[in-house]
Every structure is written in structure tokens, then in C-alpha cells.
Design a protein around this motif. Structure first.
Motif, PDB file in Angstrom:
ATOM      1  N   VAL A 128     -42.089 -39.367  25.651  1.00 51.64           N
ATOM      2  CA  VAL A 128     -42.818 -38.210  25.132  1.00 51.64           C
ATOM      3  C   VAL A 128     -43.289 -37.329  26.292  1.00 51.64           C
ATOM      4  O   VAL A 128     -43.160 -36.103  26.258  1.00 51.64           O
ATOM      5  CB  VAL A 128     -44.020 -38.670  24.282  1.00 51.64           C
ATOM      6  N   LEU A 129     -43.801 -37.955  27.340  1.00 54.85           N
ATOM      7  CA  LEU A 129     -44.251 -37.194  28.510  1.00 54.85           C
ATOM      8  C   LEU A 129     -43.100 -36.380  29.103  1.00 54.85           C
ATOM      9  O   LEU A 129     -43.255 -35.215  29.443  1.00 54.85           O
ATOM     10  CB  LEU A 129     -44.790 -38.146  29.581  1.00 54.85           C
ATOM     11  N   GLU A 137     -40.326 -35.418  27.619  1.00 54.57           N
ATOM     12  CA  GLU A 137     -39.899 -34.373  26.684  1.00 54.57           C
ATOM     13  C   GLU A 137     -40.904 -33.236  26.635  1.00 54.57           C
ATOM     14  O   GLU A 137     -40.529 -32.068  26.517  1.00 54.57           O
ATOM     15  CB  GLU A 137     -39.665 -34.970  25.293  1.00 54.57           C
ATOM     16  N   LEU A 138     -42.170 -33.563  26.720  1.00 57.15           N
ATOM     17  CA  LEU A 138     -43.186 -32.507  26.784  1.00 57.15           C
ATOM     18  C   LEU A 138     -42.924 -31.590  27.969  1.00 57.15           C
ATOM     19  O   LEU A 138     -43.261 -30.411  27.931  1.00 57.15           O
ATOM     20  CB  LEU A 138     -44.585 -33.121  26.922  1.00 57.15           C
ATOM     21  N   HIS A 139     -42.337 -32.146  29.012  1.00 60.14           N
ATOM     22  CA  HIS A 139     -42.041 -31.339  30.192  1.00 60.14           C
ATOM     23  C   HIS A 139     -40.598 -30.855  30.206  1.00 60.14           C
ATOM     24  O   HIS A 139     -40.064 -30.505  31.266  1.00 60.14           O
ATOM     25  CB  HIS A 139     -42.388 -32.114  31.465  1.00 60.14           C
ATOM     26  N   ARG A 180     -46.930 -28.070  29.664  1.00 61.57           N
ATOM     27  CA  ARG A 180     -45.728 -27.549  30.333  1.00 61.57           C
ATOM     28  C   ARG A 180     -46.056 -26.643  31.501  1.00 61.57           C
ATOM     29  O   ARG A 180     -45.281 -26.533  32.438  1.00 61.57           O
ATOM     30  CB  ARG A 180     -44.883 -26.761  29.331  1.00 61.57           C
ATOM     31  N   LEU A 202     -43.575 -33.216  18.684  1.00 60.16           N
ATOM     32  CA  LEU A 202     -42.226 -32.913  19.180  1.00 60.16           C
ATOM     33  C   LEU A 202     -41.177 -33.147  18.095  1.00 60.16           C
ATOM     34  O   LEU A 202     -40.173 -32.440  18.029  1.00 60.16           O
ATOM     35  CB  LEU A 202     -41.911 -33.779  20.409  1.00 60.16           C
TER      36      LEU A 202
END
Lengths: 462, 462
Positions: A177-178, A180-182, B380, B432
């Protein structure tokens, strides 16, 4: 009651301007300590050549003999978003240990990636971008490196595909998740995206995956993508170079604290957090009268330095990457599944290996029960939950402090707490429940994987 | 390329020496804004009296009219282990929004408890300990307060028993691990330890529990333990007082940045992180020409200020705690299960309510999809994963910055990022995946819970 000084903070403007290249200060042949090659030099591994090639601008600084390598403004500007990191005097840990020793820790866990990995991720993303690379790929197990690289790629507008070991991908989704958040694309490995992945899936549709397979997929992927490169987060000279910002800051902070360490301690995976803190203190030892000890701490489940051999070996299970001269347990060594996933690599960085070979470093190993005991004591006293990797350094620092108490002598101890353990709380849960086990490795297992070392050095090697 | 200034750091010695008591600067009757009572004044709730009673030393500072309340040396010394916290200029968020606004955030998530709650936890543990209390108890849902209190109790050698809502205890074990690492005893609620728990278990052996039940158990437990007290983490005057260190530091840091905020923004649960940042800026408004707006941000799932009523109400479902004059949706209001568990309380702190009633504050509400969009954009660009609670403040700050862009005017925005979201990644995972839903509340639901408000004020109330 007079308040004690806890933290030695630096101003943004104190962020180092240069990385430290230890090759200037250690007597070692260049061929012994370089691994990846710049464009056009990858003869022995032509098929992987381009995907592994480093941008020349990044490569140069890590193989020459120049002592200081300037940090590009664009990288330093990013560093200043979380650096300098704090140096903290562990007063309460000292009190709990009733020791005359002074314990200082450099804390690298406060940035959003949660570890020191961001120091090299940012530099690498910058150099790759500048060289025209548009997408990076990497393999990821526990995920500290993948998390840091996803942040760095986002800073510089690079694409990133992370091949994440399937069992981690499914069971520990938070690192994913981390990432993908980035903005990273995260694929469970083995995946249907690469030939290597498809081949394995055909044979084992329910494969849990492994870091070796994830890296093989990431490497294949980088070869197939225009302007793609495979990026690595530890071991390489350039990675260790980038991490020296840790030690350069610590030097200044120890000066502010009015002390100098008798011993500098770091956990040892492939070596980047250890070297990042310790190498600048090696330079200081060249001054008259400085005898600081530098101690690398490895898990007893992967004792590459304390029980391995200094030899030429491959970096991956398949032998598809260039050979490296290093302390190794053999590239076929399968470390038991300890929680400190970042310390399970079979080899030590070439630069760390060369210094150890010359007697300039010490190494110790611990079982994970003793390590988590130390991590829990650190949490209870210093109120920082250390990553299991970092808890290895804490275990060693505690033992040094207890020794100082027994010998009734002062001691100044400096260690690297390279990351936080907030995404490793399931491991602490097992510890609290008494369910943790040690995983010592038998002499037979080590002898077997050492027997599988390649029987000759690469052409042109010493 | 000239590096921009990102962080405005203060030295340990700049840690505030005093808390700010807003009662000095707002025209409100004392009876309207005090809730818990010191020893000997709990006539209307005699059975809970002692368990709820505050140490006089802590109580005094939060009800008088003295503008500044000295922070005891022993508390300030603990503060200095993580304070002053950074003030950060959100350059990359500004760039992403293409706004002329300058956005600054105060970051309270870097301490090991992960949120601002530690500011009051440390102070409370100190005052209770000094008053001879030996054990605290509390109820915990999401667990930020329980985590902070466990750390604080360990600092001062107090016992702590946390009654944790069973569904959180079982499904989200990591907060529990954090509390246990810090020496707290954590019991799933309903538990077999209290009469209230046993009674409920007899009726519903598989009950998931609720914060109301957990608090009832914690209160009963405090009554039965020698020198036990029930400690609360938000809403009370003394809690808001302790949190003002946030705003006092921010004032100094904004001065270092050479700017003054046009608007100050905080998420609104019961009000402690909002008030902690905003109240000192209210004081500054008493100076000529300062017109800073103070904006509290609540979830649309629990719109106590934007849609509630200013009235006397109970603080818990059972009505066993003293009544409070506050903006409330009624103590029977059941907020939908949004991820920002810390913002689901039915009422606003008496001090925040009084200021809002007098038109000194603004309030807005958002649905959680818009909130997580803001949180993800913040991650982000700024590379900090905000707690879902804090993402409410970020949503509002973004909207203010976009408005400034539309109106082509400068604006200086200051917000409180009260905690990190590293233990809330499952919520970001849902975001997400597109699985998040908004939870608007119907007029009928609010009318029904408002209809259940007590029909009279307590004796002696205005």
C-alpha cells in the motif's frame, strides 16, 4: 531538576555537501571492490548488461580515489526534506542498564519510507533520470527498499515496477500500500509479466515466490522496457557512498555533544546502513590517537562475516549477475526465516568485506530472541520501536554498555537505528507471546553452501 | 538551483515553558466550560466521583483565568524528548495545486506514540503520579490515546489497564502490541474483569464491544483499584491546555518563517488537536490588525458542530458521567464506522464549543472519500502518510489553497498534521482499491438523537 540534553539536532544547512568515498583511505585493489559496471564494460554478463549498467555520473564517484564526492544540489535539496536526522543520547536506556557508558543513536527511521534506504534511493533516482532512464524495476521482500525507491521515483518523475515476493505481497499488504500510494506498480512474484515468472508459474501455480525469483523477474523486465534499469538498494559501492551522509552528520553531532565514540555499531545486511555510519569514523581513525572500533552485527541465521569466507561469488541464486569478491556463505545459502528480512542476504558488500579482511572492522552475531529482547527494552526506555534489523545493533550496544559497567570504565557508544518497526509489530507480538525462536545454522549447512562457491575468479581478478 | 527552506526546526531549549489557558482571553462563564471536578466536588455523580476526580494540581491550571500555566520541569523534560516538533512548508503540495498560497504544517506524528496525544498523556501521568495515584485505566477504540498513555505511564512508573473494544483488539492487534511493549495491560472489552463486562457477556457472549462499554469498564475498574483513576485523552479543559504546546511552538516557528497564518486548521474529534494548535493564535488575534481564521474540520459522519446543538448533554451513552455544555449530536448518536475513529465522538470540547458559539471559530465537514483523496495527495507530494483524522485538516487546507488560486490572492495556511497513518494502511488500501464509501448522516438520525438530549441542565448551570 535540570533537563538533560537528549537530541543533537542540526540545521537544514548542515546537511552534508559531499559523500565520503572510503576508497581514498583504504589500501585495496579497485578490481576487488567493484561489482556493477558502467555502460560498455559488462562483457561477462552481456545479456544483463544494459539493464544492470549504472549511469556513468553515479558510477564514477564510487570507484575513484577521490575522498569526497559532491552531492548534486538536486539531491541535497531532497535530503533536506528529512535530513539531518537526529542524534539522540539514550539516557533512559543507560539508566535501565545502570551503566557508566554514554549511548548515542543516530535515528534514520523518521522519514516516510521508515528507513535509511531513502538516502540512496533519492540519489539513484536522480542519476538514472539524468541519464535518460525512464523506468526502474526492483525486487522486494520485506519492502523497505521498494518503499524508499517508490518515493524517490515519484520525486523525479520516474516509473517504477516492484516485483514483490508473493507470500509478502499477500500476507503483509501494508508495504505494498505504501509503494502504491507513492505511484509504484507492485506485482506479486512470480508474475505472468515475465518469461521467468511464467515459466515458474507453469511448474508451481501456487509458488510463494522468493527474493531470487523477484530479482530475476525485475532484471528481465528492465531488459524489455525502453530505457529501463534494474536498481539495487544495498551492497554496491555507490549505495554505500550515498549512505555516508549518516556518518558525516554523526561526526558533527558527536562534536556538538562534546564526545567521540569508542565504538560505532551497525546492523549488517549487505552493509549499507553499517557502512553509512561507520565509514566516516574510519577516516577519523587516520588521525593520531583515534582508535574507535567499528562493529558490524549480523543475525546468527546469516553469519556471512563471522562464519563465511572471503571469496569470489555470485550475488544471486541463479548466477546471472557479475561475481563479487566478498565475505559470503555461498550464493546457494538459504537463510532461515528470521524477522530481520533485511539481514538475510548471503554476502557482505565488497567494501565492507575488504575492510574486514584487513582487520579494520569487527563482526558479531546474535540470535533473534536476544535481539528482540533488546528491541523491546529500547522501546520501553527510548520510546522508539526499532526495526528488527536495527534491533541487532541495539543488542550489541547494550552488551558493550554492560561490559563497561562490569569493567567500571567509561565508554562512548554510537549506533545506527536504521529504521522503525511500526510495520513489524507482528514480530514483536510473537516476541511478547514467547513464540519467537532462534535459528542457528549448522556447520554442515554452511560447509555445503561454501562448497558450491564458483571454482574460479572472473577474468582479470586478483 | 537554490534549495528552498522546508523545515523550521527549533532547539530543545525552545520547548515551551508554559501552557496557554484560553479562559484568560474569552468571555465565558466558568460553569459553562468545566466538566470534571477536583476532589470533593463531585456531588452529582458520587459513585464515579473518586475515579473521575482530577489531581488538584492539574485541575487548577485549567479552570482559572491565569493566562499562562507553568509546565513542571519534569514534564518539560519529557517533552524535550520529541519536542519541539517540526513546522514544515509543504512546497510540493503547493506545486501540485499550482497555488499562490503558502501551506505550512505542524507535524505531531514523529513521536513513538504516533500522535499529539502524548502531549497530554505525559502531563496527566505526571500529575496523577504526584497526587499518589498508582494505576490509571482508560477505554480505547482505535488506540492512539491508549498508546500514548501507555508510554507516559511507563515514564512515571504508573500501572495502566486499557479496556480495548474487542473487535479492534482482535482485528487490529498492532496498537495492542504497542501498548503491551510499553508495559500496559490490555483487556478485550467486554471483559470478565468487571461487573459491567460480565453482565454484558452473560447476555451476549460474542459481543464486539463498543467504546461506551470499554469506558464503562475502565471507570468501574478505576473505582475498584486502590489509588486508581480513569484518565481521558480529549475534550477536557486540562487536555486542551496541555495541547497548547503545539500552537506555542508554531507561533515561534511562523515567526522564523517570516509569515503569519491567515487561516489555522485542525481536525475536530472532541477538539484537542485543533485547540492545541488554534488557541494560541486566538490570543494573537487580540492584537490590532490580526484577523486569522480558525477552522475546525469534522467528518460528515459526525457533524457535531456544523449540524449539532449547543446544549447540556452527557459524555457517554449510559449517562453516568457529569453533564457538559457543548455542541453535541446527542449522547445516543451512533456515528457510522468511518476510518477516522478519533473523530467519531458525539460532542465537542466545552471550550471549543464556547468559542464556536461566540462566532470565534469556523467549522466545516467532509466525506471520507474526499478526505482520503487529500491524504493520498499529501503522501505523494510531502511523503508523510497522514492519519485519517489528520487528513481531514489536509482536505480543508487544500480547498483553501485552491480557493486562493481561483481568487488570485496570496494566503498563508497553517494546519495540524496530528498523527501518522502507518497503522491505518488498511484504510488507504481500501481507498486505492476504490472500496471506500461516504457515510452522510440523515436529518432524521440527527433529529432523533437530539430529541434524546437531557431535558434539563444540571443544578447551578447557566
Amino acid at each position: 531538576m535540570k533537563a538533560q540534553r537528549n537530541r543533537f539536532l542540526l540545521d537544514e544547512s548542515d546537511t552534508p555537501t559531499h559523500w565520503y568515498n572510503i576508497l581514498a583511505d583504504v589500501d585495496v585493489q579497485e578490481s576487488d571492490v567493484r561489482r556493477l559496471r558502467p555502460l560498455g564494460e559488462s562483457e561477462e554478463h552481456r545479456s544483463n548488461g544494459v539493464a544492470l549498467n549504472l549511469p556513468l555520473s553515479m558510477y564514477r564517484g564510487s570507484v575513484g580515489r577521490e575522498r569526497f564526492v559532491e552531492i548534486p544540489d538536486e539531491v541535497r535539496e531532497q535530503y533536506q526534506r528529512w535530513r539531518p536526522t537526529p542524534l539522540v543520547r539514550a539516557h533512559r536506556l543507560e539508566q535501565a542498564l545502570d551503566t557508566p557508558a554514554h549511548i548515542y543513536y543516530k535515528y534514520e527511521g523518521a522519514n516516510a519510507s521508515g528507513s535509511h534506504k531513502l538516502n540512496t534511493a533519492v540519489a539513484q533516482a536522480y542519476f538514472y533520470r539524468k541519464a535518460g532512464v525512464q523506468e526502474l524495476s526492483t525486487g522486494s521482500g520485506a519492502g523497505q527498499w521498494g518503499t524508499a525507491l517508490s518515493m524517490a521515483c515519484q520525486m523525479y518523475g520516474l516509473g517504477l515496477t516492484v516485483f514483490m515476493v508473493r507470500v509478502s505481497h499477500d500476507q503483509k499488504p501494508y508495504r505494498r500500500v505504501l509503494m502504491e500510494l507513492h505511484g509504484a506498480r507492485v506485482l506479486a512474484s512470480p508474475s505472468a509479466t515475465t518469461e521467468a515468472g511464467k515459466e515458474l508459474l507453469a511448474k508451481q501455480p501456487d509458488s510463494h515466490g522468493s527474493l531470487a525469483i523477484a530479482n530475476a523477474e525485475a532484471l528481465e523486465y528492465a531488459r524489455t522496457v525502453p530505457s529501463g534499469r534494474f536498481a539495487v538498494g544495498s551492497g554496491e559501492n555507490h549505495v554505500l557512498l550515498h549512505q555516508t551522509v549518516i556518518g558525516e552528520e554523526a561526526l558533527l553531532q558527536m562534536e556538538r555533544a562534546g564526545e567521540f565514540p569508542d565504538v560505532v555499531i551497525g546492523a549488517m545486511g549487505a552493509g549499507s546502513n553499517f557502512a553509512g555510519l561507520a565509514f566516516p569514523f574510519h577516516r577519523e581513525r587516520l588521525r593520531e590517537g583515534v582508535h574507535t572500533r567499528l562493529v558490524a552485527v549480523e543475525p546468527e541465521a546469516c553469519p556471512k562475516m563471522t562464519r563465511g569466507r572471503y571469496a569470489w561469488d555470485y550475488n544471486d541464486l541463479s548466477g546471472s549477475t557479475p561475481m563479487t569478491k566478498m565475505y559470503t556463505l555461498g550464493h546457494t545459502f538459504a537463510a532461515p526465516g528470521v524477522h530481520a528480512g533485511g539481514l538475510r542476504y548471503h554476502g557482505a558488500a565488497p567494501l565492507v568485506s575488504a575492510l574486514y579482511d584487513r582487520g579494520l572492522l569487527e563482526a558479531v552475531s546474535y540470535g533473534q530472541k536476544a535481539v528482540f529482547e533488546a528491541g523491546a527494552l529500547f522501546a520501553r526506555t527510548e520510546h522508539v520501536i526499532p526495526a528488527p534489523e536495527s534491533a541487532h545493533a541495539i543488542r550489541c550496544a547494550i552488551d558493550e554498555a554492560v561490559k563497561a559497567r562490569a569493567e567500571r570504565r567509561p565508554a562512548v557508544i554510537l549506533l545506527n537505528v536504521s529504521g522503525h518497526g511500526l510495520l513489524d509489530l507482528s514480530a514483536y507480538q510473537q516476541f511478547l507471546a514467547g513464540d519467537l525462536e532462534d535459528h542457528p545454522v549448522s556447520d554442515e549447512q554452511i560447509a555445503a553452501s561454501l562448497a558450491a562457491l564458483p571454482d574460479q575468479a572472473p577474468l582479470g581478478a586478483s
